[in-house]
Design a protein around this motif. Structure first.
Motif, PDB file in Angstrom:
ATOM      1  N   ALA A 156      68.841  74.218  62.766  1.00 31.37           N
ATOM      2  CA  ALA A 156      68.131  72.969  62.507  1.00 31.37           C
ATOM      3  C   ALA A 156      68.671  71.658  63.417  1.00 31.37           C
ATOM      4  CB  ALA A 156      68.252  72.616  61.125  1.00 31.37           C
ATOM      5  N   ALA A 157      69.803  71.603  63.591  1.00 29.86           N
ATOM      6  CA  ALA A 157      70.471  70.589  64.491  1.00 29.86           C
ATOM      7  C   ALA A 157      69.943  70.898  65.800  1.00 29.86           C
ATOM      8  CB  ALA A 157      71.785  71.028  64.427  1.00 29.86           C
TER       9      ALA A 157
ATOM     10  N   MET B  22      74.430  71.651  55.235  1.00 29.84           N
ATOM     11  CA  MET B  22      74.279  71.813  56.755  1.00 29.84           C
ATOM     12  C   MET B  22      72.764  71.230  56.970  1.00 29.84           C
ATOM     13  SD  MET B  22      76.133  75.260  57.761  1.00 29.84           S
ATOM     14  CE  MET B  22      76.377  76.180  56.242  1.00 29.84           C
ATOM     15  N   LEU B  23      72.064  71.268  55.837  1.00 25.06           N
ATOM     16  CA  LEU B  23      70.651  70.977  56.439  1.00 25.06           C
ATOM     17  C   LEU B  23      70.230  69.646  55.718  1.00 25.06           C
ATOM     18  CD1 LEU B  23      68.745  74.179  55.198  1.00 25.06           C
ATOM     19  CD2 LEU B  23      69.148  73.388  57.634  1.00 25.06           C
TER      20      LEU B  23
ATOM     21  N   LEU C  85      71.752  65.554  62.073  1.00 23.20           N
ATOM     22  CA  LEU C  85      71.594  64.484  63.069  1.00 23.20           C
ATOM     23  C   LEU C  85      72.948  64.504  63.814  1.00 23.20           C
ATOM     24  CD1 LEU C  85      69.524  61.645  61.531  1.00 23.20           C
ATOM     25  CD2 LEU C  85      68.980  63.019  63.613  1.00 23.20           C
ATOM     26  N   LEU C  86      74.026  64.391  63.047  1.00 23.54           N
ATOM     27  CA  LEU C  86      75.386  64.193  63.514  1.00 23.54           C
ATOM     28  C   LEU C  86      75.778  65.474  64.363  1.00 23.54           C
ATOM     29  CD1 LEU C  86      77.728  62.707  60.736  1.00 23.54           C
ATOM     30  CD2 LEU C  86      77.242  61.692  63.085  1.00 23.54           C
TER      31      LEU C  86
ATOM     32  N   ALA D  64      73.884  67.721  65.807  1.00 23.74           N
ATOM     33  CA  ALA D  64      72.815  67.534  66.998  1.00 23.74           C
ATOM     34  C   ALA D  64      73.780  66.653  68.149  1.00 23.74           C
ATOM     35  CB  ALA D  64      71.560  67.007  66.829  1.00 23.74           C
ATOM     36  N   ALA D  65      74.001  65.529  67.555  1.00 25.26           N
ATOM     37  CA  ALA D  65      74.497  64.523  68.482  1.00 25.26           C
ATOM     38  C   ALA D  65      76.126  65.223  69.080  1.00 25.26           C
ATOM     39  CB  ALA D  65      75.129  63.142  67.931  1.00 25.26           C
ATOM     40  N   LYS D  66      76.726  65.841  68.370  1.00 22.10           N
ATOM     41  CA  LYS D  66      77.695  66.488  69.031  1.00 22.10           C
ATOM     42  C   LYS D  66      77.488  67.565  70.027  1.00 22.10           C
ATOM     43  CE  LYS D  66      79.749  63.935  66.156  1.00 22.10           C
ATOM     44  NZ  LYS D  66      79.990  62.429  66.598  1.00 22.10           N
ATOM     45  N   ILE D  67      76.412  68.379  69.499  1.00 16.60           N
ATOM     46  CA  ILE D  67      76.092  69.236  70.790  1.00 16.60           C
ATOM     47  C   ILE D  67      75.596  68.819  71.820  1.00 16.60           C
ATOM     48  CG2 ILE D  67      74.523  71.067  70.983  1.00 16.60           C
ATOM     49  CD1 ILE D  67      74.686  71.733  67.878  1.00 16.60           C
TER      50      ILE D  67
END
Length: 209
Positions: A24-25, A190-191, A197-198, A200-203
């Protein structure tokens, strides 16, 4: 292609839940079509790191059999050294939730993370996660950690009925990057849009995208 290798799932943390949260991220990342995500087992970590993936995500605790009297851990001295060298040479590691639990302080891995999981109160609690500009609350395991705040960048904190802690920190290590992200324990957590969003930003930060 941008290659991500992910180690997920252990006795306390179903792998399918982490896969759902991670996917999802990644779906929130603008260049997601360029990302190739591979799930690996702990036996495959050494071989996969030899192929120099762009990011290694560890969401697995070190102890394989926490209910047994004789505990078995997967992080050998050889793999410990390999992970640290992988990051020094330009790789990136995301220690996600359980991925910072049960790893001895003297390991290169924990020293590289500059922090680790200490404990969490029993069960799930209402945990408020706080960024500089916003905060949100969800039902989660409230991870309490120790962190070398003088040698990393803390960008997420947590508070709940049991006290305050740090929930995310990141820094460079050699030519690579390291990020530790404590939420979340449940699939629902987690969803959660804010967590997703966080993450995803870290990745995104670790991949330099």
């Amino acid at each position: 292609m941008i290659k991500i290798a992910a180690l997920v799932g252990d006795y306390w943390h179903p792998g399918d839940d982490a896969k759902a949260g991670l996917e999802a991220a990644i779906n929130r990342i603008p260049n997601k079509a360029e990302i190739e995500l591979q799930y690996i087992t702990y036996e495959e970590v050494s071989q996969v790191l030899d192929s120099q993936p762009d990011l290694f995500i560890n969401a697995k605790m070190n102890v394989l059999n926490p209910r047994d009297e004789q505990l078995v851990t997967w992080l050998t001295e050889e793999i410990d050294e390999k992970i640290a060298n992988y990051v020094k040479n330009g790789g990136s590691v995301l220690a996600w939730h359980a991925g910072m639990a049960g790893y001895p302080k003297q390991t290169r891995y924990t020293q590289m993370l500059r922090g680790a999981f200490d404990y969490h109160p029993p069960g799930l609690q209402e945990v408020t996660y706080m960024q500089v500009d916003k905060s949100f609350t969800l039902l989660d395991e409230h991870y309490f950690v120790h962190c070398d705040v003088n040698n990393t960048e803390v960008d997420l904190r947590s508070t709940g009925e049991s006290g305050d802690s740090i929930a995310c920190w990141k820094h460079s290590y050699g030519k690579g990057k390291v990020c530790c992200f404590t939420p979340a324990h449940t699939k629902e957590g987690m969803l959660n849009e804010n967590i997703s969003l966080l993450l995803a930003a870290k990745i995104n930060w670790m991949l330099g995208m």
